[in-house]
Design an enzyme around this catalytic site. Structure first.
Site, PDB file in Angstrom:
ATOM      1  N   CYS A 191     -41.603   5.748  82.787  1.00  0.00           N
ATOM      2  CA  CYS A 191     -40.618   5.436  83.833  1.00  0.00           C
ATOM      3  C   CYS A 191     -40.742   6.115  85.182  1.00  0.00           C
ATOM      4  O   CYS A 191     -42.186   6.460  85.352  1.00  0.00           O
ATOM      5  CB  CYS A 191     -39.174   5.987  83.541  1.00  0.00           C
ATOM      6  SG  CYS A 191     -38.884   7.764  83.316  1.00  0.00           S
ATOM      7  N   ASP A 213     -32.420   3.082  87.058  1.00  0.00           N
ATOM      8  CA  ASP A 213     -32.635   4.400  87.073  1.00  0.00           C
ATOM      9  C   ASP A 213     -31.020   5.230  86.903  1.00  0.00           C
ATOM     10  O   ASP A 213     -30.406   5.241  87.807  1.00  0.00           O
ATOM     11  CB  ASP A 213     -33.365   5.130  88.272  1.00  0.00           C
ATOM     12  CG  ASP A 213     -33.566   6.622  87.992  1.00  0.00           C
ATOM     13  OD1 ASP A 213     -33.153   7.173  87.106  1.00  0.00           O
ATOM     14  OD2 ASP A 213     -34.325   6.971  88.807  1.00  0.00           O
ATOM     15  N   ARG A 242     -34.933   7.837  81.538  1.00  0.00           N
ATOM     16  CA  ARG A 242     -35.116   6.765  80.812  1.00  0.00           C
ATOM     17  C   ARG A 242     -36.521   6.898  79.837  1.00  0.00           C
ATOM     18  O   ARG A 242     -36.300   6.478  78.463  1.00  0.00           O
ATOM     19  CB  ARG A 242     -35.508   5.603  81.708  1.00  0.00           C
ATOM     20  CG  ARG A 242     -34.394   5.089  82.530  1.00  0.00           C
ATOM     21  CD  ARG A 242     -34.617   4.093  83.550  1.00  0.00           C
ATOM     22  NE  ARG A 242     -35.439   4.784  84.560  1.00  0.00           N
ATOM     23  CZ  ARG A 242     -35.750   4.098  85.649  1.00  0.00           C
ATOM     24  NH1 ARG A 242     -35.685   3.003  85.864  1.00  0.00           N
ATOM     25  NH2 ARG A 242     -36.385   4.927  86.562  1.00  0.00           N
TER      26      ARG A 242
END
Length: 197
Positions: free
Chosen positions: A14, A137, A20
């Site tokens: 990520c 996000d 994540r």
């Protein structure tokens, strides 16, 4: 490259490696262990930027994982390293920008074929463009956004477990009518190449 004498290596990617990608890596690790594959597979994570290097996982991500009895206190954010293209067997992008960034950085076709959108393994997303497969996000949001991140990652995990399990079985049995690399190439053709804008 995976062999019967070394583990199959997966990396999730990520932006900062604090939300994540560590969530995905830890969730996958738990899933492989539940399937009895924990000793055959190593899952780690990294970020496309170095902004968060050395930092722990976001406390909101840690909270969500802890609610499902997954420990995350040992996580330390890292920046992607180019040599991992060769050292990993499967590279899972969490969002469209990570997918494009990894594709642009891939040094060869074999490396490029390893790069997949994590959600491409969710059967509900079959046939969708990579543009539809991103996980936004959650860092900018609240607990609900981390709950959503969990849900989207979780939906893809069974498909990843099946894919990797098949690759390991193929190597172990030597039943290779086609190579694992060929399988990756074919699978990657189902994803639309997305360039960074």
């Amino acid at each position: 490259m995976y062999s019967t004498t070394s583990p199959y290596r997966i990396i999730t990617v990520c932006t900062g490696n604090i939300c994540r990608s560590p969530m995905a890596a830890l969730m996958l690790t738990e899933a492989f262990e539940a399937e009895g594959l924990g000793k055959l597979i190593v899952v780690d994570s990294a970020g496309t930027t170095g902004y968060e290097v050395g930092h722990p996982i976001d406390p909101r991500a840690a909270r969500k994982l802890a609610a499902h009895h997954i420990a995350s206190e040992d996580h330390v954010a890292r920046h992607w390293r180019r040599e991992w293209f060769a050292e990993r067997d499967l590279i899972l992008a969490l969002d469209v920008d990570h997918f494009g960034w990894l594709q642009e950085g891939a040094p060869d076709r074999e490396s490029l074929a390893k790069v997949r959108m994590l959600r491409s393994f969710d059967p509900m997303m079959a046939g969708r463009s990579s543009l539809d497969l991103g996980i936004e996000d959650p860092w900018y949001g609240g607990h609900t956004d981390f709950d959503n991140t969990w849900t989207l990652i979780k939906a893809a995990i069974p498909g990843i477990v099946r894919y990797v399990g098949a690759a390991i079985t193929e190597q172990a049995t030597g039943d290779s009518g086609r190579s694992t690399s060929d399988a990756r190439n074919e699978a990657s053709e189902h994803q639309q190449v997305t360039s960074m804008s």
